[in-house]
Design an enzyme around this catalytic site. Structure first.
Site, short mmCIF file in Angstrom:
data_model
loop_
_atom_site.label_atom_id
_atom_site.label_comp_id
_atom_site.label_asym_id
_atom_site.label_seq_id
_atom_site.Cartn_x
_atom_site.Cartn_y
_atom_site.Cartn_z
N LYS A 83 0.83 -1.19 0.00
CA LYS A 83 0.00 0.00 0.00
C LYS A 83 0.88 1.25 0.00
CE LYS A 83 -4.07 1.87 2.38
NZ LYS A 83 -5.08 1.62 3.43
N SER A 158 -9.52 2.39 1.72
CA SER A 158 -8.42 3.08 1.09
C SER A 158 -7.41 2.11 0.45
CB SER A 158 -7.69 3.96 2.11
OG SER A 158 -7.16 3.17 3.18
N SER A 182 -10.96 0.12 5.52
CA SER A 182 -10.07 0.23 4.36
C SER A 182 -9.48 -1.08 3.87
CB SER A 182 -8.94 1.22 4.66
OG SER A 182 -9.45 2.53 4.74
#
Length: 472
Positions: A83, A158, A182
């Site tokens: 990420k 996210s 997320s």
């Protein structure tokens, strides 16, 4: 389907076995994924930084180590994407912000280091919303990530780039983080599995507020077994992390059962009437509930009393945003999107009494949830309240006729669960008649991460929803 495409859509557990058996080399596996990234990523925008040459060098080193008979890690030879809010030493990490467009950290943060230390091949970074704020993946640095199941729709967030990359077969493993959904929200939108672990299960380091339990890091995969395999590497104590759990993580890699005999399952379509849910999601999940009876479980409609969960999450999140972003918002407001400034401003107005009230509510909420799980082994609920929506929309402003006031309200099916401290897994729960993925959220008692994986795996194996790959 070509041989390379077949490799890129297999579970990570199978790929790990193939590499160990020398049926495919780490370099061959990497090249298959790099070719697929080159072909498919331009339309998805899931992988935003790629280090092909660095990955090739690491894959060659992995093959040489195997040839020399060196010990192999659990993830030996498996490509992984990180990420873009997780620091990668020597590899650009932008946090989706123009402020960090060219930032190259000096070292890997703990989650990245553990994956690499277990033999994974670091390929690149996956797209995020600006500073991971919100559950729709777009930012001013790289733009928007598209859903592999339907171009033009959101991949969630996210960890949206991670979920899209997994669904499209760009990498077999990816990781993310979850404060208000997320890891779970994008997993649901992209028909993959994502686990929000119990706080402390996956220690986060470095962390500016290390005692906080609201945001956690965790694994994502195309199968629950892939998630469990990755958790066996990410989990485990670290002396620098005050909330880290001491349990041996090796047990997560053990085979997961296919039956759920005697399991006491609670199902709630709307978290006890607390959230509005798109009827298409409710209908899709309700149609699959009979599977649990076939697996030997007993299902009842029930939900713990989640009173105060919204205030707990809203207050503690705002407090964290104030600590993280308020100074930047004062100095360079134009460098932060409005929703971050709004959330930080909420935090700046908090008083000590507000925080004390939130922590008291947090305690009583936890006690009620503990009592609930004395009667039930797991709780099932929708992961998301909405289906994937057009990428041009920042966030849904209405659900089933109910207005959503801000960028957090439409995620309450996840945020109220975050406030409980319980582990929660999103697993593929079926498809609407229109062909959009729906996620089933499996929630367990605090520290029962293995249990939610077992339940999710049994459901996954019985339904095979996760095997329905996008037509890219």
């Amino acid at each position: 389907m070509s041989a390379d495409d077949d490799l890129c859509t297999r579970p990570a557990t199978e790929l790990a076995a193939l590499v160990r058996a020398r049926e495919v080399s780490a370099r061959e596996l990497l090249e298959a994924h790099l070719a697929r990234i080159e072909r498919l990523n331009p339309s998805l925008n899931a992988v935003v930084t790629l280090d092909a040459e660095g990955a090739r060098a690491a894959a060659d080193a992995a093959d040489a180590a195997q040839a020399a008979g060196e010990p192999l890690g659990r993830l030996h030879g498996l490509p992984v994407a990180h990420k873009d809010t997780h620091a990668t030493g020597g590899m650009r990490t932008t946090w989706g912000s123009p402020l960090h467009r060219d930032t190259v950290p000096a070292r890997d943060e703990l989650a990245v280091a553990r994956l690499v230390g277990a033999g994974a091949i670091r390929v690149g970074k996956t797209n995020v919303p600006e500073f991971a704020a919100g559950s729709h993946t777009f930012n001013p640095v790289f733009g928007v990530t598209h859903n592999p199941y339907r171009h033009g729709l959101s991949a969630g967030g996210s960890s949206g780039g991670a979920a899209a990359a997994l669904a499209a077969g760009l990498v077999p493993l990816a990781e993310g983080s979850d404060m208000g959904g997320s890891l779970r929200n994008p997993a649901a939108f992209c028909n993959v599995a994502g686990l929000r672990p119990t706080p402390g299960r996956v220690p986060t380091w470095p962390a500016p507020m290390a005692w906080s339990t609201l945001s956690v890091q965790g694994p994502m995969g195309r199968t629950v077994a892939d998630v469990a395999l990755q958790l066996s590497v990410l989990a485990g104590p670290d002396p620098r992390v005050p909330i880290a759990l001491d349990d041996d993580p090796a047990g997560f890699a053990a085979p997961l059962p296919d039956r759920l005999d005697g399991l006491r399952v609670a199902w709630t379509p709307d978290l006890g009437g607390r959230v509005a849910v798109d009827p298409a999601i409710t209908a899709t999940l309700t149609a699959s509930l009979g599977v649990f009876g076939e697996l030997g479980a007993v299902v009842e409609e029930a939900c713990p009393d989640l009173s105060g969960a919204d205030e707990v999450f809203g207050t503690l999140r705002a407090w964290l945003f104030d600590a993280t972003f308020s100074e930047l918002a004062r100095r360079q407001p134009e460098q932060l999107k409005e929703s971050i400034r709004w959330n930080a401003a909420l935090g700046a107005r908090l008083t000590g009494s507000d925080l004390a009230r939130a922590e008291r509510l947090h305690t009583t909420l936890f006690e009620r949830v503990v009592a609930f799980f004395e009667r039930y082994d797991v709780l099932l609920a929708p992961t998301t309240q909405v289906l994937p929506f057009p990428v041009e929309v920042e966030y849904p402003t209405e659900i089933a006729g109910v207005h959503q006031d801000n960028y957090l309200e439409w995620m309450r099916s996840c945020t109220v669960v975050s406030a409980t401290g319980c582990p929660a897994l999103s697993v593929p729960g079926g498809f609407t008649p229109d062909g959009l993925p729906v996620g089933l959220q499996v929630i367990g008692p605090a520290r029962a991460d293995r249990r939610v994986l077992e339940v999710g795996h049994a459901f996954e194996q019985a339904t095979r929803f996760g095997e329905r790959r996008p037509a890219l």
